[in-house]
Design an enzyme around this catalytic site. Structure first.
Site, PDB file in Angstrom:
ATOM      1  N   SER A 226      48.713 117.313 -22.572  1.00  0.00           N
ATOM      2  CA  SER A 226      48.658 115.858 -22.634  1.00  0.00           C
ATOM      3  C   SER A 226      49.427 115.103 -23.553  1.00  0.00           C
ATOM      4  CB  SER A 226      46.441 115.835 -23.728  1.00  0.00           C
ATOM      5  OG  SER A 226      46.487 113.658 -23.419  1.00  0.00           O
ATOM      6  N   ASP A 294      42.408 110.863 -13.388  1.00  0.00           N
ATOM      7  CA  ASP A 294      42.882 110.617 -15.027  1.00  0.00           C
ATOM      8  C   ASP A 294      42.548 109.766 -15.756  1.00  0.00           C
ATOM      9  OD1 ASP A 294      44.133 111.010 -17.961  1.00  0.00           O
ATOM     10  OD2 ASP A 294      44.925 112.433 -17.097  1.00  0.00           O
ATOM     11  N   HIS A 323      40.559 113.900 -17.061  1.00  0.00           N
ATOM     12  CA  HIS A 323      41.955 113.949 -18.230  1.00  0.00           C
ATOM     13  C   HIS A 323      41.684 115.359 -18.997  1.00  0.00           C
ATOM     14  CE1 HIS A 323      45.107 112.927 -20.841  1.00  0.00           C
ATOM     15  NE2 HIS A 323      43.918 113.321 -21.920  1.00  0.00           N
TER      16      HIS A 323
END
Length: 359
Positions: A226, A294, A323
């Protein structure tokens, strides 16, 4: 543990686990965590289970997008997990559940770090947490032991569960790991009025050069997940009271990040930070895992067409996972689908990466 199966331990533990699981399953079955779109029939103590899903909850194998047949064939041969159907945890398959519950559900393996502070050109410092793996039986020579650089997500540090699991898997392979903690997030003093953002890679470049200089003969890989607050350092540059009233990530980036790094507008920052601009110039094999549900990186923002133009890039797109969730199994305490992709890919690159240059 295979997806969707509860693996019970020895008979001495089985009764306790059955009681614990039955209690947990009763709570989950009658809670709002299970979406109405999913009807489940599960006998957790048999080696089979049936998932009855409505049409809007169909599972499919991940979509593998590559810019060249060679990379695709390499992944199918040495990283087969990217072609397997990902079965999300049945009671939290929805993206928000996956995203929110992962930090609380997954275990945190014990890892002993060696901390190192390195200086930057602007007078700042970066905190690196090393897992040297000196007990490695596969790579006893430290100078040639494969090194994996781990990059935590936004506000993340070396203490995140997903980082700890990656280190645990790397330890099994005999590799060394080093975690790059962004400025100011790991407890070290912030020496300059500067933090970090998605578009600025100067600190990352400093870390890469430093790590490579220490072990120039070792295979070197990186894995990122991320994408904080030392208020007194920013008072003269930014109105922190205004920043702290932000009600969204976009408002925070507009009031803080864009100003900190000199962008004229928030859209200028987002354009510069987008991977779309850099994907075409990627010159080494890169594997990207993203779920199409996501909540932070939605399907319409995934640069599929751009990825198809670069033979060094591969995208693995799963139907579910949220996510950086990718929880699987009835009680997903241990490794996730993301962990399995990580382990197979780094091992493939270390042991078979030379095949890509000959394809």
């Amino acid at each position: 543990m295979r997806p969707g199966l509860l693996k019970l331990g020895p008979s001495g533990e089985e009764e306790e686990r059955e009681q614990s699981f039955s209690s947990c399953w009763h709570v989950f079955r009658h809670s709002t965590l299970i979406p109405a779109a999913l009807h489940v029939t599960v006998n957790p103590f048999e080696r089979s289970q049936t998932f009855h899903r409505r049409k809007n909850c169909k599972l499919a194998k991940p979509q593998l997008v590559t810019g060249g047949e060679s990379f695709s064939r390499f992944l199918q041969d040495h990283c087969p997990v990217v072609t397997e159907t990902y079965y999300p945890t049945v009671w939290c398959w929805e993206s928000r559940g996956q995203t929110l519950l992962r930090p609380f559900i997954t275990s945190k393996p014990l890892v002993q770090y060696r901390n190192e502070l390195i200086k930057t050109a602007d007078g700042g410092q970066i905190s690196l947490d090393w897992f040297d793996n000196d007990s490695s039986k596969c790579y006893m020579d430290a100078s040639t032991r494969p090194t994996v650089l781990l990059l935590p997500g936004l506000t993340g540090t070396s203490k995140e569960s997903y980082i700890l699991h990656m280190i645990h898997l790397s330890e099994e392979l005999g590799y060394r790991c080093v975690v790059f903690n962004n400025r100011g997030v790991a407890g070290e003093n912030l020496l300059t009025p500067r933090t970090y953002c998605c578009s600025n890679t100067e600190d990352l470049e400093t870390v890469i050069q430093h790590v490579h200089s220490l072990y120039p003969s070792a295979p070197f890989l990186a894995a990122g997940v991320s994408m904080g607050g030392h208020r007194h350092m920013f008072v003269k540059l930014i109105d922190m009271d205004h920043v702290m009233k932000a009600k969204s990530i976009r408002e925070f980036d507009k009031r803080f990040t864009a100003v900190m790094f000199g962008y004229r507008t928030i859209d200028d920052y987002y354009t510069d930070a987008s991977p779309n601009r850099r994907l075409k110039s990627v010159g080494i094999p890169v594997l990207c895992l993203n779920s199409v549900d996501d909540v932070f990186s939605p399907s319409h923002a995934i640069p599929i067409e751009t990825a198809k133009q670069n033979p060094n890039v591969a995208l693995v797109l799963t139907s579910y996972g949220g996510h950086i969730g990718f929880l699987e199994g009835i009680w997903p305490r241990q490794s996730t689908y993301m962990d399995r992709v990580f382990k197979q890919f780094v091992q493939a690159m270390v042991e078979h990466g030379h095949e890509l240059s000959s394809m």
